[in-house]
Every structure is written in structure tokens, then in C-alpha cells.
Motif scaffolding. Structure first.
Motif, PDB file in Angstrom:
ATOM      1  N   THR A  81      -9.495   9.644  -1.915  1.00  0.00           N
ATOM      2  CA  THR A  81      -9.396  10.757  -1.013  1.00  0.00           C
ATOM      3  C   THR A  81      -8.132  10.930  -0.249  1.00  0.00           C
ATOM      4  O   THR A  81      -7.414  10.031  -0.419  1.00  0.00           O
ATOM      5  CB  THR A  81     -10.280  10.751   0.094  1.00  0.00           C
ATOM      6  N   VAL A  82      -7.788  12.208   0.063  1.00  0.00           N
ATOM      7  CA  VAL A  82      -6.447  12.340   0.716  1.00  0.00           C
ATOM      8  C   VAL A  82      -6.297  11.457   1.902  1.00  0.00           C
ATOM      9  O   VAL A  82      -7.267  11.189   2.590  1.00  0.00           O
ATOM     10  CB  VAL A  82      -6.339  13.973   1.055  1.00  0.00           C
ATOM     11  N   ASN A  83      -4.956  10.988   1.973  1.00  0.00           N
ATOM     12  CA  ASN A  83      -4.424   9.923   3.137  1.00  0.00           C
ATOM     13  C   ASN A  83      -5.158   8.703   2.682  1.00  0.00           C
ATOM     14  O   ASN A  83      -5.106   7.947   3.803  1.00  0.00           O
ATOM     15  CB  ASN A  83      -4.805  10.773   4.403  1.00  0.00           C
ATOM     16  N   SER A  84      -5.801   8.319   1.757  1.00  0.00           N
ATOM     17  CA  SER A  84      -6.036   6.819   1.531  1.00  0.00           C
ATOM     18  C   SER A  84      -4.754   6.139   0.892  1.00  0.00           C
ATOM     19  O   SER A  84      -3.872   6.429   0.554  1.00  0.00           O
ATOM     20  CB  SER A  84      -7.202   6.920   0.302  1.00  0.00           C
ATOM     21  N   ALA A  85      -4.807   4.676   1.355  1.00  0.00           N
ATOM     22  CA  ALA A  85      -3.724   3.941   0.672  1.00  0.00           C
ATOM     23  C   ALA A  85      -4.238   3.157  -0.280  1.00  0.00           C
ATOM     24  O   ALA A  85      -5.414   2.681  -0.321  1.00  0.00           O
ATOM     25  CB  ALA A  85      -3.258   3.179   2.013  1.00  0.00           C
ATOM     26  N   VAL A  86      -3.367   3.154  -1.437  1.00  0.00           N
ATOM     27  CA  VAL A  86      -3.758   2.360  -2.617  1.00  0.00           C
ATOM     28  C   VAL A  86      -2.629   1.298  -2.948  1.00  0.00           C
ATOM     29  O   VAL A  86      -1.535   1.317  -2.497  1.00  0.00           O
ATOM     30  CB  VAL A  86      -3.929   3.452  -3.738  1.00  0.00           C
ATOM     31  N   ARG A  87      -3.025   0.230  -3.615  1.00  0.00           N
ATOM     32  CA  ARG A  87      -2.037  -0.719  -4.124  1.00  0.00           C
ATOM     33  C   ARG A  87      -2.599  -1.270  -5.521  1.00  0.00           C
ATOM     34  O   ARG A  87      -3.679  -1.179  -5.767  1.00  0.00           O
ATOM     35  CB  ARG A  87      -2.049  -1.901  -3.069  1.00  0.00           C
ATOM     36  N   LEU A  88      -1.538  -1.761  -6.106  1.00  0.00           N
ATOM     37  CA  LEU A  88      -1.916  -2.237  -7.466  1.00  0.00           C
ATOM     38  C   LEU A  88      -1.939  -3.581  -7.305  1.00  0.00           C
ATOM     39  O   LEU A  88      -1.085  -4.563  -6.719  1.00  0.00           O
ATOM     40  CB  LEU A  88      -0.398  -1.928  -8.535  1.00  0.00           C
ATOM     41  N   ARG A  89      -2.991  -4.136  -8.246  1.00  0.00           N
ATOM     42  CA  ARG A  89      -2.917  -5.590  -8.532  1.00  0.00           C
ATOM     43  C   ARG A  89      -2.986  -6.044  -9.933  1.00  0.00           C
ATOM     44  O   ARG A  89      -3.487  -5.122 -10.698  1.00  0.00           O
ATOM     45  CB  ARG A  89      -4.433  -6.123  -7.916  1.00  0.00           C
ATOM     46  N   ALA A  90      -1.798  -6.919 -10.266  1.00  0.00           N
ATOM     47  CA  ALA A  90      -1.561  -6.984 -11.940  1.00  0.00           C
ATOM     48  C   ALA A  90      -1.644  -8.539 -12.192  1.00  0.00           C
ATOM     49  O   ALA A  90      -1.118  -9.432 -11.692  1.00  0.00           O
ATOM     50  CB  ALA A  90      -0.681  -6.626 -11.923  1.00  0.00           C
ATOM     51  N   LYS A  91      -2.316  -8.752 -13.435  1.00  0.00           N
ATOM     52  CA  LYS A  91      -2.417  -9.963 -13.884  1.00  0.00           C
ATOM     53  C   LYS A  91      -1.931  -9.943 -15.483  1.00  0.00           C
ATOM     54  O   LYS A  91      -2.163  -8.944 -16.095  1.00  0.00           O
ATOM     55  CB  LYS A  91      -3.678 -10.397 -14.284  1.00  0.00           C
ATOM     56  N   THR A 102      -9.436   0.457 -12.844  1.00  0.00           N
ATOM     57  CA  THR A 102      -9.129  -0.744 -13.715  1.00  0.00           C
ATOM     58  C   THR A 102      -8.862  -0.588 -15.213  1.00  0.00           C
ATOM     59  O   THR A 102      -9.172   0.338 -15.750  1.00  0.00           O
ATOM     60  CB  THR A 102     -10.511  -1.737 -13.649  1.00  0.00           C
ATOM     61  N   GLY A 103      -7.796  -1.224 -15.745  1.00  0.00           N
ATOM     62  CA  GLY A 103      -7.585  -0.921 -17.070  1.00  0.00           C
ATOM     63  C   GLY A 103      -6.564  -2.257 -17.687  1.00  0.00           C
ATOM     64  O   GLY A 103      -6.116  -3.141 -16.832  1.00  0.00           O
ATOM     65  N   ILE A 104      -6.160  -1.720 -18.784  1.00  0.00           N
ATOM     66  CA  ILE A 104      -5.220  -2.694 -19.388  1.00  0.00           C
ATOM     67  C   ILE A 104      -4.153  -1.796 -19.936  1.00  0.00           C
ATOM     68  O   ILE A 104      -4.317  -0.922 -20.592  1.00  0.00           O
ATOM     69  CB  ILE A 104      -5.820  -3.565 -20.709  1.00  0.00           C
ATOM     70  N   ILE A 105      -2.731  -2.269 -19.381  1.00  0.00           N
ATOM     71  CA  ILE A 105      -1.656  -1.340 -19.884  1.00  0.00           C
ATOM     72  C   ILE A 105      -0.512  -2.109 -20.566  1.00  0.00           C
ATOM     73  O   ILE A 105      -0.726  -3.369 -20.329  1.00  0.00           O
ATOM     74  CB  ILE A 105      -0.858  -0.786 -18.635  1.00  0.00           C
ATOM     75  N   THR A 106       0.370  -1.646 -21.286  1.00  0.00           N
ATOM     76  CA  THR A 106       1.297  -2.557 -22.006  1.00  0.00           C
ATOM     77  C   THR A 106       2.565  -1.813 -21.807  1.00  0.00           C
ATOM     78  O   THR A 106       2.915  -0.587 -21.798  1.00  0.00           O
ATOM     79  CB  THR A 106       1.103  -2.452 -23.802  1.00  0.00           C
ATOM     80  N   PHE A 107       3.518  -2.631 -21.360  1.00  0.00           N
ATOM     81  CA  PHE A 107       5.227  -2.435 -21.342  1.00  0.00           C
ATOM     82  C   PHE A 107       5.879  -3.169 -22.428  1.00  0.00           C
ATOM     83  O   PHE A 107       5.560  -4.041 -22.729  1.00  0.00           O
ATOM     84  CB  PHE A 107       5.719  -2.806 -20.123  1.00  0.00           C
ATOM     85  N   PHE A 151       0.726  -1.308  -0.045  1.00  0.00           N
ATOM     86  CA  PHE A 151       0.035  -0.170   0.123  1.00  0.00           C
ATOM     87  C   PHE A 151       0.808   1.245   0.131  1.00  0.00           C
ATOM     88  O   PHE A 151       1.946   1.306   0.609  1.00  0.00           O
ATOM     89  CB  PHE A 151      -0.851   0.150   1.153  1.00  0.00           C
ATOM     90  N   HIS A 152       0.381   2.409  -0.726  1.00  0.00           N
ATOM     91  CA  HIS A 152       0.809   3.691  -0.725  1.00  0.00           C
ATOM     92  C   HIS A 152      -0.101   4.438  -0.429  1.00  0.00           C
ATOM     93  O   HIS A 152      -1.023   4.804  -0.870  1.00  0.00           O
ATOM     94  CB  HIS A 152       1.510   4.131  -2.236  1.00  0.00           C
ATOM     95  N   THR A 153       0.081   5.436   0.749  1.00  0.00           N
ATOM     96  CA  THR A 153      -0.648   6.551   1.144  1.00  0.00           C
ATOM     97  C   THR A 153      -0.284   7.644   0.296  1.00  0.00           C
ATOM     98  O   THR A 153       0.704   8.074   0.221  1.00  0.00           O
ATOM     99  CB  THR A 153      -0.224   6.673   2.554  1.00  0.00           C
ATOM    100  N   ILE A 154      -1.475   8.151  -0.139  1.00  0.00           N
ATOM    101  CA  ILE A 154      -1.516   9.512  -1.098  1.00  0.00           C
ATOM    102  C   ILE A 154      -1.769  10.554   0.026  1.00  0.00           C
ATOM    103  O   ILE A 154      -2.843  10.629   0.582  1.00  0.00           O
ATOM    104  CB  ILE A 154      -2.496   9.501  -2.241  1.00  0.00           C
ATOM    105  N   GLU A 172      -6.421  -0.683  -6.173  1.00  0.00           N
ATOM    106  CA  GLU A 172      -7.210  -0.856  -4.949  1.00  0.00           C
ATOM    107  C   GLU A 172      -7.024   0.212  -4.044  1.00  0.00           C
ATOM    108  O   GLU A 172      -5.944   0.513  -3.876  1.00  0.00           O
ATOM    109  CB  GLU A 172      -7.186  -2.460  -4.360  1.00  0.00           C
ATOM    110  N   ILE A 173      -8.119   0.564  -3.213  1.00  0.00           N
ATOM    111  CA  ILE A 173      -8.186   1.357  -2.146  1.00  0.00           C
ATOM    112  C   ILE A 173      -8.374   0.556  -0.821  1.00  0.00           C
ATOM    113  O   ILE A 173      -9.445   0.010  -0.863  1.00  0.00           O
ATOM    114  CB  ILE A 173      -9.252   2.474  -2.242  1.00  0.00           C
ATOM    115  N   GLN A 174      -7.577   0.703   0.059  1.00  0.00           N
ATOM    116  CA  GLN A 174      -7.542   0.224   1.074  1.00  0.00           C
ATOM    117  C   GLN A 174      -9.028   0.603   1.956  1.00  0.00           C
ATOM    118  O   GLN A 174      -9.470   1.660   1.821  1.00  0.00           O
ATOM    119  CB  GLN A 174      -6.468   0.606   2.318  1.00  0.00           C
ATOM    120  N   ASP A 175      -9.564  -0.652   2.552  1.00  0.00           N
ATOM    121  CA  ASP A 175     -10.973  -0.581   3.295  1.00  0.00           C
ATOM    122  C   ASP A 175     -12.158  -0.096   2.190  1.00  0.00           C
ATOM    123  O   ASP A 175     -13.246   0.541   2.578  1.00  0.00           O
ATOM    124  CB  ASP A 175     -10.853   0.478   4.324  1.00  0.00           C
TER     125      ASP A 175
END
Length: 155
Positions: A104-114, A144-149, A25-28, A134-137
Motif C-alpha cells: 500500500t501507498v506509504n508503506s516501507a519495504v526492504r530487501l533480504r538476500a541470500k 519472494t523469488g530467485i534472481i540472477t546477476f 527501508f524505502h517508503t513507496i 519485506e514490508i515493515q510491520d
């Protein structure tokens, strides 16, 4: 799940169709939002004016720019997979992206990847990823999306 280490196209291909993992998680913070506003020249009050955002929005506080959350993709992705032995990595495409909920400010987010697919383009790996921030809680993700590297592996 520990971070995956991938050093070649062949190793990357082994994960095709599989969930690769979830980042930390990363808090913004408001400071990060303010700096993003300065960097992008997007100073809309909904991101910067805490009192007005509390009084006039359904969120009750300032919110992160949608593109700030998108800009975290490479950082959070490196927590899931360490792609090594590279000449170069290129952010190639956002095929689809849907913002589902404000962060919202001070929310924690994380990435899920397939890893949806890997194609060999004359020695360059084209990796398409299904991503969910994802947003914690929260039951609803930020996006959601599809990205390419593109990964240019050393031989």
C-alpha cells in the motif's frame, strides 16, 4: 550488519549459501507510484485513484505496482552488497517470483538476500540470489523469488 564490499569472483564465492544481509527501508510514495505509472503506461485506477481504492478495495488505499517493487531490487541490493572492480553488471534472470501481498501507498519495504550459488562462466560470475521484499510491520512479504546477476569483474 554493514554493507559488504566484494571485488572479485573469489570474494563473492565466499558468501555462497549465506544470507548476505538486509537493506534499509524505502517508503513507496504516491508520487513514485504515479511516476512509475507514467513510465510504464500502466494507469490502472487501483494505483492512482485514492478515493476509489479506499472505497472499492480491501487495501483501503492505492497500491504500488508489483513491477515497481521488483524494479527496486537493484537499488536495494546495492545497499546490501557493493560489487566493485566491475567491467559490467547485467540483470540476467528472474527464475521465479511470487507476489505475496500488495504494498500500500506509504508503506516501507526492504530487501533480504541470500546468495544461493555462484558459477564461474569463463571469468563471468553468475550469482543466483534468493530475495524477499519485506514490508515493515507485516508478517507477509511483498514478494519472494530467485534472481540472477552476471558480474564481469576486471582481472
Amino acid at each position: 550488519m554493514s554493507k559488504l564490499i566484494i571485488r572479485s569472483l573469489k570474494e563473492l564465492e565466499q558468501y555462497e549459501g549465506a544470507e548476505m544481509g538486509v537493506s534499509d527501508f524505502h517508503t513507496i510514495t504516491q508520487e513514485q507510484i504515479n511516476k512509475f505509472a507514467d513510465a510504464t503506461l500502466d494507469h490502472q485506477w487501483i494505483h492512482l485513484d485514492a478515493d476509489r481504492a479506499k472505497a472499492e478495495t480491501p487495501f483501503g488505499s492505492t497500491i504500488a505496482h508489483g513491477y515497481l517493487t521488483v524494479s527496486l531490487l537493484p537499488y536495494l541490493w546495492t545497499q546490501i552488497a557493493g560489487i566493485e572492480n566491475l567491467k559490467m553488471q547485467v540483470n540476467y534472470e528472474i527464475e521465479s517470483l511470487r507476489f505475496n501481498q500488495a504494498v500500500t501507498v506509504n508503506s516501507a519495504v526492504r530487501l533480504r538476500a541470500k546468495l544461493l550459488s555462484v558459477k564461474d562462466l569463463r571469468g563471468i560470475a553468475k550469482a543466483r540470489l534468493e530475495v524477499t521484499m519485506e514490508i515493515q510491520d507485516s508478517k507477509k512479504p511483498a514478494f519472494t523469488g530467485i534472481i540472477t546477476f552476471l558480474y564481469h569483474f576486471n582481472s
